[in-house]
Motif scaffolding. Structure first.
Motif, short mmCIF file in Angstrom:
data_model
loop_
_atom_site.label_atom_id
_atom_site.label_comp_id
_atom_site.label_asym_id
_atom_site.label_seq_id
_atom_site.Cartn_x
_atom_site.Cartn_y
_atom_site.Cartn_z
N SER A 54 0.82 -1.21 0.00
CA SER A 54 0.00 0.00 0.00
C SER A 54 0.86 1.26 0.00
O SER A 54 0.44 2.31 -0.49
N PHE A 55 2.07 1.15 0.54
CA PHE A 55 2.99 2.29 0.54
C PHE A 55 3.61 2.51 -0.84
O PHE A 55 3.76 3.64 -1.30
N ILE A 56 3.94 1.41 -1.53
CA ILE A 56 4.64 1.50 -2.82
C ILE A 56 3.69 1.78 -3.98
O ILE A 56 4.04 2.49 -4.93
N ASP A 57 2.49 1.25 -3.95
CA ASP A 57 1.56 1.31 -5.08
C ASP A 57 1.34 2.71 -5.67
O ASP A 57 1.35 2.86 -6.90
N PRO A 58 1.14 3.75 -4.87
CA PRO A 58 0.92 5.08 -5.46
C PRO A 58 2.10 5.54 -6.32
O PRO A 58 1.91 6.12 -7.39
N TYR A 59 3.32 5.27 -5.86
CA TYR A 59 4.51 5.65 -6.62
C TYR A 59 4.65 4.79 -7.87
O TYR A 59 4.97 5.29 -8.96
N LYS A 60 4.38 3.51 -7.72
CA LYS A 60 4.46 2.58 -8.84
C LYS A 60 3.46 2.97 -9.94
O LYS A 60 3.81 3.00 -11.13
N ASN A 61 2.25 3.29 -9.56
CA ASN A 61 1.22 3.65 -10.53
C ASN A 61 1.53 4.98 -11.21
O ASN A 61 1.25 5.16 -12.39
N ARG A 62 2.10 5.91 -10.44
CA ARG A 62 2.45 7.22 -11.02
C ARG A 62 3.55 7.06 -12.07
O ARG A 62 3.45 7.62 -13.18
N LYS A 64 4.33 4.29 -13.70
CA LYS A 64 3.78 3.51 -14.81
C LYS A 64 2.97 4.39 -15.74
O LYS A 64 3.05 4.27 -16.97
N GLY A 65 2.18 5.31 -15.17
CA GLY A 65 1.38 6.21 -15.99
C GLY A 65 2.24 7.14 -16.82
O GLY A 65 1.94 7.38 -18.00
N GLU A 66 3.32 7.65 -16.24
CA GLU A 66 4.19 8.56 -16.97
C GLU A 66 4.95 7.82 -18.07
O GLU A 66 5.13 8.34 -19.17
N MET A 67 5.41 6.59 -17.78
CA MET A 67 6.18 5.84 -18.78
C MET A 67 5.30 5.41 -19.94
O MET A 67 5.78 5.26 -21.07
N ASN A 68 4.01 5.19 -19.70
CA ASN A 68 3.09 4.76 -20.76
C ASN A 68 2.41 5.92 -21.48
O ASN A 68 1.55 5.70 -22.33
N MET A 69 2.78 7.14 -21.14
CA MET A 69 2.17 8.31 -21.77
C MET A 69 2.54 8.36 -23.26
O MET A 69 3.71 8.30 -23.63
N VAL A 70 1.56 8.46 -24.13
CA VAL A 70 1.80 8.49 -25.58
C VAL A 70 2.28 9.88 -25.98
O VAL A 70 1.64 10.89 -25.69
N LEU A 71 3.44 9.92 -26.66
CA LEU A 71 4.04 11.19 -27.07
C LEU A 71 3.93 11.41 -28.57
O LEU A 71 3.80 12.53 -29.04
#
Length: 258
Positions: A54-62, A64-71
């Motif tokens: 629960s401590f790691i998930d928010p950072y992991k999801n953030r 993951k979202g940035e790395m998968n952002m379509v440019l």
């Protein structure tokens, strides 16, 4: 979880305290008498620690979202193996460095960049057809290399072209042209469309690894100066993808053999 950490902390303190007492009661130096270990195999049956998760998930999801952002987007798969002397992906990378590094260098020094030289081995992945994401930039450039502008006399630029003619690899270049004859001898060597003046100073963008002689590019050691522009190559590619919603790089005549 907290109780376990407190217990571990207490055991560690007692261990150090015991060592200290033993050392004070004996004139002999402490020595390890025995080391024991036990293998703990990792199995699928192991359960996650919910508190840590629960401590790691928010950072992991953030992340993951940035790395998968379509440019951006490309209609063709781009690979560094697509050409013997120049490739579409290499041309794109060199042109991106030229486009984004030149304004910074000109603002700081008043000079303009004449050419770009990167290395074929530095392209670490292909770009698959379809969406280009932030992760794509990390895939093609996983290193922390940064752009640096090296001042070279024309005679050293000629040595650079000689290196390229012997390398038999599609090292990415921009702002320059090298044409080899059927014997791999230099027929044409131009910078910004002009013949090279041995006494003139040229400003070539490369990366810090190559500037220090990486890939045996020893000609950079005879530079007049270097200017770091505080711009990582990966960030240049990310900014390039953000600027162009579709990329269509191609092979051209910048480095060929007749």
């Amino acid at each position: 979880m907290k109780n376990f950490l407190l217990l571990l902390y207490g055991i560690t303190l007692l261990s150090f305290s015991s060592c200290g007492e033993e050392k004070n009661n004996s004139s002999d130096p402490l020595q390890v008498s025995k080391i024991e270990g036990k293998q703990l195999s990792v199995k699928k049956s192991l359960t996650e620690d919910e508190e840590i998760k629960s401590f790691i998930d928010p950072y992991k999801n953030r992340i993951k979202g940035e790395m998968n952002m379509v440019l951006s987007y490309t209609g063709e798969t781009l690979s560094k193996s697509d050409g013997e002397y120049n490739t579409a992906i290499g041309n794109m990378m060199a042109d991106a460095v030229m486009e984004f590094a030149n304004p910074i260098f000109k603002t700081r020094t008043g000079n303009t960049i004449d050419g770009v030289l990167l290395n074929h081995g530095g392209i670490r992945s292909k770009i698959n057809r379809g969406d280009i994401t932030t992760q794509t930039a990390y895939n093609i450039m996983p290193f922390e290399n940064e752009a640096v502008v090296v001042a070279l006399k024309g005679r050293q630029v000629l040595k650079m072209f000689e290196y390229l003619s012997r390398s038999k690899r599609a090292h990415p270049i921009s702002g320059m042209q090298l044409i080899l004859n059927f014997k791999n001898q230099i027929k044409t060597a131009r910078v910004q469309g002009k013949k090279i003046d041995p006494s003139k100073t040229y400003y070539i963008v490369t990366n810090d690894y190559l500037m220090e002689g990486g890939d045996n590019m020893k000609f950079f050691s005879q530079r007049e100066s270097e200017t770091f522009i505080d711009y990582k190559l990966r960030n240049i590619f990310i900014d390039y993808f953000k600027k162009y919603d579709t990329i269509q790089p191609v092979r051209d005549e910048r480095f060929i053999k007749e």
